[in-house]
Design an enzyme around this catalytic site. Sequence first.
Site, short mmCIF file in Angstrom:
data_model
loop_
_atom_site.label_atom_id
_atom_site.label_comp_id
_atom_site.label_asym_id
_atom_site.label_seq_id
_atom_site.Cartn_x
_atom_site.Cartn_y
_atom_site.Cartn_z
CD GLU A 72 -3.61 0.42 2.24
OE1 GLU A 72 -4.22 -0.56 1.86
OE2 GLU A 72 -3.56 0.87 2.91
CG HIS A 83 5.54 -29.73 -0.06
ND1 HIS A 83 6.33 -30.43 -0.42
CD2 HIS A 83 6.79 -29.22 0.49
CE1 HIS A 83 7.10 -30.98 0.40
NE2 HIS A 83 7.29 -30.33 1.33
CE LYS A 129 -12.76 2.33 1.00
NZ LYS A 129 -11.19 3.47 1.91
#
Length: 453
Positions: free
Chosen positions: A293, A314, A428
């Site tokens: 961020e 793995h 948003k």
Amino acid sequence: MLKLDYSKSLLSAEQIAAFAPKAEEAQKALEAGTCAGNDFLGWLHLPSSITAEFMTKLQACVQTLRENCDTVVVAGIGGSYLGARAVIEALGNSFQWLINKEQGAGGKGQENPNILFAGNNIGEDYLYELTEYLKDRRFGVINISKSGTTTETALAFRLLKKQCEQQRGKEMARKVIVAVTDAKKGAARTCADKEGYTSFVIPDNVGGRFSVLTPVGLLPIAVAGFDIAKLVQGAADMEKAVAADVPFEQNICLQYAAVRNALYQSGKKIEILVNFQPKLHYMNEWWKQLYGESEGKDHKGIFTAAVDFSTDLHSMGQWIQEGERSIFETVVSVEETEHKLLFPSDEENLDGLNFLAGKRVDEVNKMAELGTQLAHVDGGVPNMRLIVPRLNEYYIGQMIYFFEKACGVSGLILGVNPFNQPGVEAYKKNMFALLGKPGYEAETVAIRKRLAE
Ligand code: PA5
């Protein structure tokens, strides 16, 4: 102190040296408060400025929650959640949940409250199952939101507040609901003031992802039963160890910031944070957010990824060893585990593992770590190691400050403002328009038109 080993970064001394002055410049700008985002530098000298008075107020609230709750739900998202979870999981028993359950969750013998997290997703099943689980519990809530208006958190908090009041009564709810938010603005502040909740302020000049050493992180960590004084001490000692007057050669923040920028310039666009201790999973998540961020803007920035080894050897091991060569690894390497467990000998040796008999499990883990480092470096993956003596409050405090300061320096070297997150608003706006939030009428019309096309 933590150490940084970048001898396997696969960079030449000249490549690193080219970034050393840039790191020093960036640090100077940070310290002088002349850099981009300079209204968000409150974290820089936070560890050394935490007062005894603040700790006393915090501890009084911790005591109230611990005395009155078997379970505490921390509602928050992003920087208002990941730091606390990272520290609690790194320090806690991996099976704390089951231990508490056996002790009767809040009944006799339970030493620490269960700490649960909400407000970091909008999963209906998650919230349903949480509210169901809480039905028998003496639970409290720490509502954490700097803006006080984040939808995920507000949604969870409304549900939790109602349930707490219904189950425990208004008066007890007032005692066990705590707000950590802005001093003046936002719905969380309005609600806390109106209801008379105990509340703590997130300083204006500390952004979410840099706020773990404010009540955002310290309160839940202390409620979980950990020593926040030691955590702060570790951070304060790191603050000194990487202070403005510490030259590049001794300053691990400047080194980390310089090396990762040099790698980025050489085409390594992805940094993978690696741990060999499952308890560090959420530390990875915290780091991923801190760097992702802070740096991912203006169409620039290292993409931050994280793996838990040896588990992910793995799953992602193949890609890391032989996939596109655009990655580098930073390994958080823990020197000493908290417990000792010897591998037993077996007369029949059916599994062929007697060559390990008498060795500590951690010795096997260390060889997995070394073997992986050698293999990945051979495969062309530059490697750095952050060496952490043990996983305790003190060293985790050091780690938090180390990564925060290096992040500020690194973002400034990259040429972005590391302390804002303008891109987070885009989703948003669309979500509010789609949900018909008052004030978003024009966006609602526009988005409906776009979807109909
Ligand atoms: O780092 C940040 O600023 C963000 O990740 C915020 O912490 C996150 O979006 C939550 O915001 P708020 O605390 O305002 O609810």
